[in-house]
Design a protein around this motif. Structure first.
Motif, short mmCIF file in Angstrom:
data_model
loop_
_atom_site.label_atom_id
_atom_site.label_comp_id
_atom_site.label_asym_id
_atom_site.label_seq_id
_atom_site.Cartn_x
_atom_site.Cartn_y
_atom_site.Cartn_z
N GLN A 1 0.84 -1.20 0.00
CA GLN A 1 0.00 0.00 0.00
C GLN A 1 0.89 1.25 0.00
O GLN A 1 1.85 1.32 0.75
CB GLN A 1 -0.91 0.01 1.24
N THR A 28 4.41 4.98 -7.94
CA THR A 28 3.15 4.34 -8.32
C THR A 28 3.10 4.17 -9.83
O THR A 28 3.83 4.86 -10.56
CB THR A 28 1.94 5.19 -7.85
N PRO A 29 2.27 3.24 -10.33
CA PRO A 29 2.19 3.04 -11.77
C PRO A 29 1.89 4.33 -12.51
O PRO A 29 1.21 5.21 -12.00
CB PRO A 29 1.03 2.04 -11.90
N ASN A 31 -0.06 5.07 -14.78
CA ASN A 31 -1.46 5.39 -15.09
C ASN A 31 -2.22 5.88 -13.86
O ASN A 31 -3.39 6.26 -13.97
CB ASN A 31 -2.18 4.17 -15.67
N HIS A 32 -1.57 5.91 -12.71
CA HIS A 32 -2.25 6.40 -11.52
C HIS A 32 -2.40 7.91 -11.58
O HIS A 32 -1.58 8.62 -12.17
CB HIS A 32 -1.52 5.99 -10.25
N THR A 52 -2.23 13.63 -13.81
CA THR A 52 -1.60 12.35 -14.13
C THR A 52 -0.11 12.49 -13.89
O THR A 52 0.45 13.59 -13.99
CB THR A 52 -1.85 11.98 -15.60
N SER A 99 -5.46 7.34 -7.26
CA SER A 99 -6.37 6.35 -7.83
C SER A 99 -5.73 5.72 -9.06
O SER A 99 -4.89 6.34 -9.72
CB SER A 99 -7.69 7.00 -8.23
N PRO A 100 -6.13 4.48 -9.37
CA PRO A 100 -5.58 3.81 -10.55
C PRO A 100 -6.29 4.24 -11.83
O PRO A 100 -6.94 3.42 -12.50
CB PRO A 100 -5.83 2.33 -10.25
N GLY A 101 -6.18 5.53 -12.18
CA GLY A 101 -6.70 5.98 -13.45
C GLY A 101 -7.85 6.95 -13.40
O GLY A 101 -8.13 7.63 -14.39
N TYR A 102 -8.55 7.03 -12.27
CA TYR A 102 -9.69 7.94 -12.17
C TYR A 102 -9.22 9.34 -11.82
O TYR A 102 -8.44 9.52 -10.89
CB TYR A 102 -10.67 7.45 -11.11
N TYR A 110 -11.00 7.19 -5.03
CA TYR A 110 -9.57 7.27 -4.77
C TYR A 110 -9.21 6.26 -3.70
O TYR A 110 -9.87 6.19 -2.67
CB TYR A 110 -9.19 8.70 -4.37
N ASN A 111 -8.14 5.48 -3.94
CA ASN A 111 -7.87 4.31 -3.12
C ASN A 111 -6.98 4.58 -1.92
O ASN A 111 -7.07 3.89 -0.92
CB ASN A 111 -7.20 3.23 -3.97
#
Length: 123
Positions: A1, A28-29, A31-32, A52, A99-102, A110-111
């Motif tokens: 995390q 983080t990736p 695309n996050h 982004t 978030s992973p893309g949003y 959002y995570n």
């Protein structure tokens, strides 16, 4: 995390400026999406801005357009929120989120979140 840590909040007079930072514990990736939200006492959490990691896309709430600027530094895993022409109504706890893309304004999508940093604008 991923852990997020915000800094840079404080007390400023109306018309002044601040820059908030949000440091992620790891990369983080690509695309996050990283975003800033804020929450004033007795009010719901409010979207401020999103970006982004590539920096090619940004999204702002109407209330901050032209005054705030969001940016990211991939090398430092850090996202910034530059705030100019601050108003008393900008007073709130500011949170960083990912978030992973949003990239929209729904906070529940959002995570991961930071603990928040207080911004107080005096009149």
């Amino acid at each position: 995390q991923v852990q997020l840590v915000e800094s840079g909040g404080g007390l400023v007079q109306a018309g002044g400026s601040l820059r908030l930072s949000c440091a992620a514990s790891r990369r983080t990736p690509s695309n996050h999406v990283m975003a800033w939200f804020r929450q004033a006492p007795g009010k719901e959490r409010e979207f401020v801005a999103a970006v982004t990691w590539s920096g090619t896309y940004t999204n702002y709430a109407e209330s901050v357009k032209g005054r705030f600027a969001i940016s990211g530094d991939n090398a430092k895993n850090t996202v910034y929120l530059g705030m100019n022409s601050l108003k008393p109504e900008d007073t709130a706890v500011y949170y960083c989120a990912g978030s992973p893309g949003y990239s929209g304004s729904d906070y529940y999508r959002y995570n991961y979140w930071g603990q928040g940093t207080q911004v107080t604008v005096s009149s």
